[in-house]
Design a protein around this motif. Structure first.
Motif, PDB file in Angstrom:
ATOM      1  N   GLN A  80     -30.892  17.756 -68.612  1.00  0.00           N
ATOM      2  CA  GLN A  80     -30.107  17.698 -69.839  1.00  0.00           C
ATOM      3  C   GLN A  80     -29.249  16.440 -69.881  1.00  0.00           C
ATOM      4  O   GLN A  80     -29.105  15.802 -70.923  1.00  0.00           O
ATOM      5  N   ALA A 101     -19.584  12.551 -66.995  1.00  0.00           N
ATOM      6  CA  ALA A 101     -19.858  11.191 -67.483  1.00  0.00           C
ATOM      7  C   ALA A 101     -18.814  10.269 -66.871  1.00  0.00           C
ATOM      8  O   ALA A 101     -17.762  10.018 -67.470  1.00  0.00           O
ATOM      9  N   LEU A 131     -21.122  20.067 -69.755  1.00  0.00           N
ATOM     10  CA  LEU A 131     -22.113  21.143 -69.758  1.00  0.00           C
ATOM     11  C   LEU A 131     -22.125  21.822 -68.389  1.00  0.00           C
ATOM     12  O   LEU A 131     -22.171  21.150 -67.362  1.00  0.00           O
ATOM     13  N   LEU A 162     -13.559  21.710 -73.472  1.00  0.00           N
ATOM     14  CA  LEU A 162     -14.394  20.566 -73.116  1.00  0.00           C
ATOM     15  C   LEU A 162     -15.562  20.950 -72.223  1.00  0.00           C
ATOM     16  O   LEU A 162     -16.451  20.130 -71.969  1.00  0.00           O
ATOM     17  N   GLY A 168     -29.203  13.027 -72.454  1.00  0.00           N
ATOM     18  CA  GLY A 168     -28.031  12.578 -73.190  1.00  0.00           C
ATOM     19  C   GLY A 168     -27.082  13.665 -73.640  1.00  0.00           C
ATOM     20  O   GLY A 168     -26.318  13.460 -74.590  1.00  0.00           O
ATOM     21  N   CYS A 169     -27.074  14.802 -72.941  1.00  0.00           N
ATOM     22  CA  CYS A 169     -26.139  15.866 -73.316  1.00  0.00           C
ATOM     23  C   CYS A 169     -24.700  15.424 -73.068  1.00  0.00           C
ATOM     24  O   CYS A 169     -24.438  14.472 -72.324  1.00  0.00           O
ATOM     25  N   ASP A 170     -23.769  16.109 -73.690  1.00  0.00           N
ATOM     26  CA  ASP A 170     -22.360  15.785 -73.509  1.00  0.00           C
ATOM     27  C   ASP A 170     -21.890  16.158 -72.106  1.00  0.00           C
ATOM     28  O   ASP A 170     -22.374  17.133 -71.511  1.00  0.00           O
ATOM     29  N   ALA A 171     -20.930  15.416 -71.602  1.00  0.00           N
ATOM     30  CA  ALA A 171     -20.281  15.800 -70.350  1.00  0.00           C
ATOM     31  C   ALA A 171     -19.586  17.143 -70.544  1.00  0.00           C
ATOM     32  O   ALA A 171     -19.145  17.470 -71.642  1.00  0.00           O
ATOM     33  N   GLU A 215     -18.904  23.541 -71.757  1.00  0.00           N
ATOM     34  CA  GLU A 215     -19.810  24.383 -72.533  1.00  0.00           C
ATOM     35  C   GLU A 215     -20.832  25.002 -71.602  1.00  0.00           C
ATOM     36  O   GLU A 215     -21.446  24.300 -70.791  1.00  0.00           O
ATOM     37  N   TRP A 238     -24.558   9.360 -65.913  1.00  0.00           N
ATOM     38  CA  TRP A 238     -24.203  10.762 -65.715  1.00  0.00           C
ATOM     39  C   TRP A 238     -24.161  11.086 -64.231  1.00  0.00           C
ATOM     40  O   TRP A 238     -24.724  10.357 -63.414  1.00  0.00           O
TER      41      TRP A 238
END
Length: 246
Positions: A32, A58, A41, A13, A36-39, A15, A124
């Protein structure tokens, strides 16, 4: 160098996004996140003299509760360095994000979010880490006993990549404990690491010089500070980059 595929290994989960040169991973992670990057990162930059990184979250709770990610990630760092450093190395955490190794300032954690409204659920939230590995070339060892770096504290054999990976793993453990209702366990762990707890302290807070006794924190990690006959509650939301006292 442009952004690179991560050379570090992170838990599921998470990255990695490796950046270099003058790029600040905290600012990179915030930008980022805003895009809207994924949680999960983790932006990071490993230079000869420093390790800097930032994790995107997030939150699913109001900002007043979500800012607990600052002390939670602080616990994660203490656990990470404690697992890698010689046993005589001690790590303590300042309430607002400072990191102290063997009693001297050695980097910091900082926090930012999409909102300063403590009653809103942020889109975020980012927690950043900055750790000096070596002193600047212009600084002599011991010149300023109030500040130090990992190499000066017997940690020269620690791999910065290994420390970063360990921080992500240990932080994830405490994030999960916190999110699963382990508030008491998180508070107990943090109290054992908190710098100045139960002592008279002096601090700068939003342009105000404060002196008083650090009595403790409430459930949301807001500081309880007794100044003379007055007891004040300093909100951890005020530690947000660009944050307000709300």
């Amino acid at each position: 160098m442009s952004d690179a595929i991560s050379s570090a290994s992170f838990p599921p989960l998470f990255e990695g996004l490796e950046v270099a040169g003058s790029i600040d991973p905290f600012e990179k992670a915030c930008s980022q996140a805003a895009l809207g990057c994924d949680a999960g990162l983790i932006a990071y930059n490993i230079a000869a003299d420093r390790l800097s990184a930032a994790i995107v979250f997030a939150p699913e709770v109001e900002l007043a509760d979500a800012v607990a990610m600052l002390p939670v990630c602080g616990i994660g760092f203490q656990n990470a360095l404690g697992a890698l450093a010689p046993p005589e190395v001690s790590v303590h955490l300042d309430w607002s994000g400072g990191i102290y190794v063997n009693g001297a300032a050695c980097g910091e954690l900082k926090i930012a979010a999409s909102t300063n409204d403590e009653k809103a659920v942020p889109d975020w939230l980012v927690v950043g880490l900055l750790i000096p590995l070596m002193l600047p070339a212009s600084a002599a060892p011991g010149e300023d006993p109030r500040r130090t770096c990992l190499f000066e504290e017997g940690c020269a054999e620690i791999s910065p990549v290994g420390l970063l990976e360990s921080w992500s793993r240990h932080s994830l453990v405490w994030i999960n404990r916190w999110s699963e209702g382990g508030l008491e366990a998180v508070h107990a762990e943090w109290r054992g690491l908190a710098r100045g707890l139960g002592e008279d302290i002096a601090m700068e807070w939003h342009g105000e010089h404060l002196e008083g006794k650090f009595l403790g924190v409430d459930e949301q990690f807001n500081m309880i500070l007794r100044t003379g006959a007055r007891t004040r509650l300093l909100k951890l939301c005020g530690a947000l980059k660009g944050g307000t006292l709300n």
